[in-house]
Scaffold this motif. Structure first.
Motif, mmCIF file in Angstrom:
data_model
loop_
_atom_site.group_PDB
_atom_site.id
_atom_site.type_symbol
_atom_site.label_atom_id
_atom_site.label_comp_id
_atom_site.label_asym_id
_atom_site.label_seq_id
_atom_site.Cartn_x
_atom_site.Cartn_y
_atom_site.Cartn_z
ATOM 1 N N SER A 177 144.172 65.375 62.814
ATOM 2 C CA SER A 177 145.624 65.453 62.947
ATOM 3 C C SER A 177 146.270 64.086 62.808
ATOM 4 O O SER A 177 147.408 63.972 62.313
ATOM 5 C CB SER A 177 146.002 66.075 64.292
ATOM 6 O OG SER A 177 145.725 65.191 65.371
ATOM 7 N N ALA A 181 148.595 62.496 59.221
ATOM 8 C CA ALA A 181 149.959 61.976 59.313
ATOM 9 C C ALA A 181 150.085 60.534 58.824
ATOM 10 O O ALA A 181 151.164 59.949 58.905
ATOM 11 C CB ALA A 181 150.440 62.065 60.764
ATOM 12 N N VAL A 214 151.009 56.113 64.063
ATOM 13 C CA VAL A 214 151.070 57.577 64.098
ATOM 14 C C VAL A 214 150.887 58.081 65.529
ATOM 15 O O VAL A 214 151.625 58.956 66.000
ATOM 16 C CB VAL A 214 149.977 58.183 63.188
ATOM 17 C CG1 VAL A 214 149.945 59.701 63.321
ATOM 18 C CG2 VAL A 214 150.199 57.768 61.745
ATOM 19 N N ALA A 218 153.478 60.528 68.358
ATOM 20 C CA ALA A 218 153.121 61.836 68.900
ATOM 21 C C ALA A 218 152.807 61.790 70.393
ATOM 22 O O ALA A 218 153.026 62.774 71.104
ATOM 23 C CB ALA A 218 151.925 62.401 68.134
#
Length: 288
Positions: A177, A181, A214, A218
């Motif tokens: 994940s 990104a 990144v 998140a």
């Protein structure tokens, strides 16, 4: 036979570019630390393979890297010998510490010895590479430069041992994940490598983890842990790999212990130390 399976941290990680196969070329510094799982190996009748572990968040089935390593050894050598394996976990899964990859490498080394297979370092490295990008590092330990997808390794002279304080957030981060990104702006092909500059100068302040751009979007709470360690005097603080563990390296044990004492009571933290190659090989066992 009981062997230790040590964790790693990344002392910086640079994204070089995206490959045609979808993976990313990287440049990173792998460093083993003293935090470790333990694996027990016992001989079993031919065809018998049993794996058990004490962490309910880990799948102890055929998808586990330990069993994949066992079956790979059987296929590549033609042996039908069996084994019973018990894993006692201390390294949490999904925190960027390489726990599963380390377990796989420890399994290759242990069964090569227990089954008297006689595989050399090059053969074991080839098997390790087929299991995962981080697995070959754990055949070396200490400080290594990792390039390509992290599996092209250059063992480096060890740094002096340093206290390492780790915080484990209550959630794992799936590595795919984070890499999914990563945008073109994070690639550093053609740029001056701060990792290579660090290896020349020894200045920890040069090191960065490109994935944090990144990760912090998140999971902003991880950036707060990084800031906390830096405020407490860490010479280096980063998310390890793709996370979710955050570490601080300190120049002395007293400073690291003081930082740990001031952590919020709810924090899951562990004080460890970087582990040089000689100490890693001595403690790993299994003929490493």
């Amino acid at each position: 036979m009981t062997v230790k399976s040590f964790a790693k941290i990344n002392l910086g990680l640079e994204i070089i570019g995206k490959r045609a196969d979808g993976y990313h070329d990287i440049r990173t510094l792998f460093q083993t630390i003293s935090l470790a799982d333990e694996l027990d190996f016992e001989p079993a009748p031919p065809g018998v393979l049993d794996l058990a572990g004490d962490d309910p968040s880990v799948a102890w089935d055929r998808t586990n890297l330990v069993l994949r390593a066992v079956r790979l050894l059987q296929v590549e050598t033609g042996t039908d010998r069996g084994a019973r394996i018990v894993v006692r976990k201390t390294v949490p899964a999904g925190r960027g510490l390489g726990g599963g990859s380390s377990n796989a490498a420890a399994t290759l080394l242990a069964l090569n010895a227990m089954w008297d297979l006689g595989l050399g370092a090059g053969e074991l490295a080839g098997l390790a590479r087929s299991l995962g990008a981080d697995v070959p590092f754990f055949l070396h330990g200490g400080l290594c430069l990792g390039e390509d997808i992290g599996d092209r390794l250059t063992p480096l002279p060890d740094l002096p041992p340093l206290p390492c304080l780790l915080v484990f957030p209550p959630f794992p981060i799936p590595t795919p994940s984070i890499y999914a990104a990563v945008g073109p702006s994070l690639t550093s092909a053609g740029k001056v490598s701060k990792i290579m500059r660090f290896l020349e100068s020894g200045d920890f302040g040069l090191l960065e983890n490109d994935l944090e751009h990144v990760i912090f979007r998140a999971y902003p709470e991880l950036e707060r842990w990084k800031s906390y360690f830096r405020e407490r005097g860490a010479v280096l603080s980063q998310v390890s790999g793709s996370g979710s563990a955050v570490y601080g390296l300190f120049s002395d044990t007293e400073s690291a212990a003081a930082a740990r004492r001031r952590l919020p009571g709810t924090a899951d933290a562990r004080l460890a130390a970087t582990l040089p190659r000689e100490g890693y090989k001595a403690q790993l066992g299994a003929g490493a």
